[in-house]
Enzyme design. Structure first.
Site, PDB file in Angstrom:
ATOM      1  N   GLY A  11       0.789  -1.142  -0.047  1.00 53.33           N
ATOM      2  CA  GLY A  11       0.037   0.013  -0.062  1.00 53.33           C
ATOM      3  C   GLY A  11       0.817   1.203   0.103  1.00 53.33           C
ATOM      4  N   THR A  36      -6.412  -2.856  -2.064  1.00 53.22           N
ATOM      5  CA  THR A  36      -6.018  -1.379  -2.399  1.00 53.22           C
ATOM      6  C   THR A  36      -4.742  -1.181  -2.781  1.00 53.22           C
ATOM      7  OG1 THR A  36      -5.873  -0.719   0.007  1.00 53.22           O
ATOM      8  CG2 THR A  36      -7.891  -0.347  -1.153  1.00 53.22           C
ATOM      9  N   GLY A  37      -3.704  -2.256  -2.349  1.00 54.07           N
ATOM     10  CA  GLY A  37      -2.332  -2.084  -2.522  1.00 54.07           C
ATOM     11  C   GLY A  37      -1.964  -2.128  -4.345  1.00 54.07           C
ATOM     12  N   ASP A  57      -4.285 -12.894   2.709  1.00 50.69           N
ATOM     13  CA  ASP A  57      -5.008 -12.005   3.459  1.00 50.69           C
ATOM     14  C   ASP A  57      -5.078 -12.174   4.813  1.00 50.69           C
ATOM     15  OD1 ASP A  57      -7.736 -11.171   4.183  1.00 50.69           O
ATOM     16  OD2 ASP A  57      -8.530 -11.203   1.964  1.00 50.69           O
ATOM     17  N   TYR A 144     -14.842   1.307   9.359  1.00 51.86           N
ATOM     18  CA  TYR A 144     -13.530   1.450   9.642  1.00 51.86           C
ATOM     19  C   TYR A 144     -13.177   2.075  11.151  1.00 51.86           C
ATOM     20  CZ  TYR A 144      -9.166   3.780   8.326  1.00 51.86           C
ATOM     21  OH  TYR A 144      -7.526   4.270   8.440  1.00 51.86           O
TER      22      TYR A 144
END
Ligand code: NAD
Ligand code: UDP
Length: 315
Positions: A11, A36-37, A57, A144
């Protein structure tokens, strides 16, 4: 020389951290599921003899050996973390349990990347570490914010129950080269829009504030936090320079020389009105650490990066 696991290593922040650790002489295990990386962030490291990429993961148990662990795996941009909110929660909860379990087995010190978002839409300003926050537990940001709050609690409880050596940092908005140009965060949006001559999209009236830290300053603070023996945290890391989003448009337009207009879009639900770190504790425990890059200088470097991105995209 240590073996250091960096989850989320492909990332934005993780890739800069991998660079610094390799420069220092460590062995780096970069673990990422690439949600998202981006491979582009670590392409220059793939042939490095002390760098290893693991596609994995953290929601699944992790089996490697490491002396230190930086736990950065989690999408950070609001658009990205709201795309699959349940997965975001799992990453911060189940994922953090897995990585803490690994730390326990390996007797590795673990630094967890928490966030200023644990303060929610804060009623205390600037935010100090002893403020408990003002978070909507059901709102769109909760996947989040609440995930990160649970992760802090997990770290503290693994420390208390199992003696795991934890370090918790609360990162405030950080920017710089390698931020995904499409990730929807304000700095990447404004710079890309300015470079393309598109309107800068200010959400709401633009009076909301953020405090922006340049990536090199943040990584320096993060590594100092890992390598000191006194403080578990949480410790705020960020740049206390505070700007409204309208002020930010002025800086971006001045640095890019763009004539883009400014348009207003709807303010997302639960968007914090203001945010600014109190970094007194960081200065005390991290050997007088404080950010060195003023916004203008950091933006300058970031704009240079996005110019090359635009040139590549336009071929
Ligand atoms: P990023 O999205 O660029 O990096 C996160 C990385 O984690 C990505 O490479 C992604 O693919 C990986 N990842 C996500 N879920 C995963 C999973 N389940 N398993 C394995 N890998 C996974 O974001 P960033 O800005 O580099 O943020 C890094 C960390 O710092 C995050 O934990 C974020 O919450 C925290 N943080 C960042 C900021 C900031 O301003 N950049 C602010 C506060 C906190
Ligand atoms: N924002 C904006 N225009 C954009 C993207 C974001 O005005 O194109 C605002 C957003 O509403 C928020 C601030 O910029 O008030 C910072 O947003 P970002 O997504 O970068 O991070 P946050 O701190 O909200 O997680």
């Amino acid at each position: 020389m240590k073996t250091i696991l960096v989850t989320g290593g492909a990332g934005f922040l993780g890739s800069h951290l991998c660079d610094r650790l390799l420069e220092r002489g460590d062995d780096v295990l970069c673990l990422d599921n690439f949600v998202t990386g981006r491979k582009a962030n670590i392409k220059h490291l793939l042939e490095h003899p002390r760098f290893e990429l693991i596609r994995h993961d953290v929601v699944r148990p992790v089996f490697v050996e490491a002396d230190q662990i930086y736990n950065l795996a989690c999408p950070a941009s609001p658009e990205a973390y709201q795309w699959n909110p349940i997965k975001t929660i799992k990453t911060s909860t189940v994922g953090t349990v897995n990585v803490l379990g690994l730390a326990k087995r390996c007797q590795a010190r673990i630094l967890h990347a928490s966030t200023s978002e644990v303060y929610g839409d804060p009623e205390v300003h600037p935010q100090t570490e002893d403020y408990w926050g003002h978070v909507n537990p059901l709102g769109p940001r909760s996947c989040y914010d609440e995930g990160k709050r649970v992760a802090e609690s997990l770290c503290m409880n693994y420390h208390l129950a199992h003696g795991v050596e934890v370090r918790i940092i609360r990162i405030f908005n950080t920017y710089g080269p390698r931020m995904d140009p499409k990730d929807g965060r304000v700095i990447s949006n404004f710079i890309m829009q300015a470079l393309r001559g598109d309107p800068l999209t200010v959400y709401g009236d633009g009076s909301q504030t953020r405090s922006f830290c340049y990536v090199d300053d943040l990584i320096e603070g993060m590594m100092r936090m890992m390598d000191q023996d006194e403080e578990i945290g949480p410790v705020n890391l960020g740049n206390p320079g505070e700007y409204s989003m309208l002020e930010l448009t002025e800086h971006v337009l001045a640095i890019t020389g763009s004539k883009s207009e400014i348009i207003h879009k709807e303010l997302p639900a639960d968007d914090p009105q203001k945010r600014c770190p109190d970094i007194t504790k960081a200065k005390q425990v991290l050997d007088n650490w404080e950010p060195e890059y003023p916004l203008k200088d950091g933006l300058q470097k970031t704009v240079e990066y996005y110019r090359s991105v635009v040139a590549e995209m336009d071929g």
